[in-house]
Design an enzyme around this catalytic site. Sequence first.
Site, PDB file in Angstrom:
ATOM      1  N   ARG A  81      61.955   3.743  40.563  1.00 33.19           N
ATOM      2  CA  ARG A  81      62.335   4.129  39.196  1.00 33.19           C
ATOM      3  C   ARG A  81      61.795   3.122  38.190  1.00 33.19           C
ATOM      4  O   ARG A  81      61.386   3.478  37.089  1.00 33.19           O
ATOM      5  CB  ARG A  81      63.856   4.270  39.103  1.00 33.19           C
ATOM      6  CG  ARG A  81      64.321   4.935  37.814  1.00 33.19           C
ATOM      7  CD  ARG A  81      65.800   5.279  37.857  1.00 33.19           C
ATOM      8  NE  ARG A  81      66.618   4.084  37.986  1.00 33.19           N
ATOM      9  CZ  ARG A  81      67.936   4.095  38.222  1.00 33.19           C
ATOM     10  NH1 ARG A  81      68.579   5.252  38.378  1.00 33.19           N
ATOM     11  NH2 ARG A  81      68.607   2.968  38.328  1.00 33.19           N
ATOM     12  N   LYS A 183      64.756   3.674  32.443  1.00 36.08           N
ATOM     13  CA  LYS A 183      65.710   2.632  32.036  1.00 36.08           C
ATOM     14  C   LYS A 183      64.976   1.645  31.153  1.00 36.08           C
ATOM     15  O   LYS A 183      64.433   0.652  31.617  1.00 36.08           O
ATOM     16  CB  LYS A 183      66.273   1.935  33.289  1.00 36.08           C
ATOM     17  CG  LYS A 183      67.600   2.499  33.748  1.00 36.08           C
ATOM     18  CD  LYS A 183      68.097   1.831  34.996  1.00 36.08           C
ATOM     19  CE  LYS A 183      69.179   0.821  34.724  1.00 36.08           C
ATOM     20  NZ  LYS A 183      70.454   1.394  34.263  1.00 36.08           N
ATOM     21  N   GLU A 219      75.004  12.962  29.928  1.00 33.52           N
ATOM     22  CA  GLU A 219      75.572  11.852  30.700  1.00 33.52           C
ATOM     23  C   GLU A 219      76.364  10.961  29.766  1.00 33.52           C
ATOM     24  O   GLU A 219      76.603  11.327  28.614  1.00 33.52           O
ATOM     25  CB  GLU A 219      74.455  11.083  31.422  1.00 33.52           C
ATOM     26  CG  GLU A 219      73.435  10.462  30.489  1.00 33.52           C
ATOM     27  CD  GLU A 219      72.402   9.595  31.195  1.00 33.52           C
ATOM     28  OE1 GLU A 219      72.631   9.144  32.321  1.00 33.52           O
ATOM     29  OE2 GLU A 219      71.347   9.355  30.589  1.00 33.52           O
TER      30      GLU A 219
HETATM   31  N1  PLP Z   1      72.863   6.827  33.460  1.00 32.79           N
HETATM   32  C1  PLP Z   1      72.669   5.715  32.733  1.00 32.79           C
HETATM   33  C2  PLP Z   1      72.385   5.871  31.277  1.00 32.79           C
HETATM   34  C3  PLP Z   1      72.727   4.449  33.335  1.00 32.79           C
HETATM   35  O1  PLP Z   1      72.547   3.337  32.617  1.00 32.79           O
HETATM   36  C4  PLP Z   1      73.006   4.358  34.722  1.00 32.79           C
HETATM   37  C5  PLP Z   1      73.036   3.067  35.394  1.00 32.79           C
HETATM   38  O2  PLP Z   1      72.089   2.634  35.938  1.00 32.79           O
HETATM   39  C6  PLP Z   1      73.202   5.536  35.439  1.00 32.79           C
HETATM   40  C7  PLP Z   1      73.122   6.749  34.774  1.00 32.79           C
HETATM   41  C8  PLP Z   1      73.473   5.500  36.895  1.00 32.79           C
HETATM   42  O3  PLP Z   1      72.317   5.230  37.638  1.00 32.79           O
HETATM   43  P1  PLP Z   1      72.379   4.521  39.047  1.00 32.79           P
HETATM   44  O4  PLP Z   1      73.299   5.325  39.885  1.00 32.79           O
HETATM   45  O5  PLP Z   1      71.003   4.540  39.536  1.00 32.79           O
HETATM   46  O6  PLP Z   1      72.910   3.152  38.804  1.00 32.79           O
HETATM   47  C1  COI Z   2      73.947   0.267  36.068  1.00 33.14           C
HETATM   48  O1  COI Z   2      74.888   0.916  36.529  1.00 33.14           O
HETATM   49  O2  COI Z   2      73.232  -0.458  36.764  1.00 33.14           O
HETATM   50  C2  COI Z   2      73.630   0.306  34.653  1.00 33.14           C
HETATM   51  O3  COI Z   2      72.556  -0.009  34.270  1.00 33.14           O
HETATM   52  C3  COI Z   2      74.661   0.707  33.737  1.00 33.14           C
HETATM   53  C4  COI Z   2      74.917  -0.325  32.710  1.00 33.14           C
HETATM   54  C5  COI Z   2      75.804   0.334  31.722  1.00 33.14           C
HETATM   55  C6  COI Z   2      75.541  -1.562  33.248  1.00 33.14           C
END
Ligand code: PLP
Ligand code: COI
Length: 340
Positions: A81, A183, A219
């Site tokens: 990612r 991200k 989200e």
């Molecule tokens: N959506 C957003 C905007 C986020 O910042 C995060 C955190 O990383 C997620 C979703 C969840 O992603 P992940 O499960 O890969 O941490």
């Molecule tokens: C994560 O879950 O890693 C994120 O980037 C979310 C953030 C709001 C801490």
Amino acid sequence: MKKDLDWSSLGFGYIATDYRYSSKFKDGAWDEGQLITDSMITLSECAGVFQYAQTIFEGLKAYSTKDGHIVCFRPDLNAARMADSAKRLEMPVFPEDRFIDAVCQVVKANQDWVPPYGSGATLYIRPYMMGTNPVIGVKPANEYEFRVFATPVGPYFKGGAKPIVIKVSDFDRAAPHGTGHIKAGLNYAMSLHAIVTAHEEGFAENMYLDPESRTKVEETGGANFIFITKDGTLVTPKSDSILPSITRRSIMYVAEHYLGMKVEHRPVYFDEVKDFAECGLCGTAAVISPVGRIVNHDTVIDIPAGMEEMGPVTKKLYDTLTGIQMGSIEAPEGWIKKIC
Ligand code: PLP
Ligand code: COI
């Protein structure tokens, strides 16, 4: 020797640990990279990161397992990612195998900071990359730094596993079109006003709707949504403008293959939300955090699972996912990277 911290009372904050990783990109190539102890970064006032927000990041966790190891969860997906994020922001890709190696080095060097099994805390790992050389015309930098630091964390939401109350944001998750799935710092900067507004009004988070029609659930500021229907199906929003959560993808697999549930990944209309039995937020930081109430101005949706505890299906998903992450339930092939 483990650090002398009150692990169980940690919140989601930053504590500087002993080591971080740094690798620099110059003249078209990454250097060999190394662990360093200095947590400060000194850059040109005109660095690309400051002027045009050329910065991306990832987030993953390291866990202490029941049998005394330290592992992390699907770091290959974070590496992939981050490569996607880099390409979208015209940054050089940090090689995916080196990403995993850098994460492992940082966790191993900071193993005294990894919260013990059963403490409720984990080690949050933050890989990130930024444009470092002076850039004044609107163009990408040509020098970059890739870094990884780690910090012990507790629950993302105050109150631990208690259901939270969220609001439907009046603001769009105003990421430039097509960047919602990466991200990048700029996406998060654009959500800060909505987050501060929600907190001032007493809400834990925002539910963002799709900016075009404002009819579909996207989200929150830091997590994807999961919903459970009254007949026990997992439903989770599909959208090109939300982050492809690694936790959400893992939960979908766990629901289907470990719990025998029906799984639907599809557009979810806000009008449907009142009919779901359970609602939760999922992400690395959020893990699975139950939502008890969703407020949209004068309309209040009380999720039937209530405000006291996680709904029963959410709890099963939570127990299975965290069991896999912490080694008490056998993981699918390739999900767990043993560090030490
Ligand atoms: N959506 C957003 C905007 C986020 O910042 C995060 C955190 O990383 C997620 C979703 C969840 O992603 P992940 O499960 O890969 O941490
Ligand atoms: C994560 O879950 O890693 C994120 O980037 C979310 C953030 C709001 C801490």
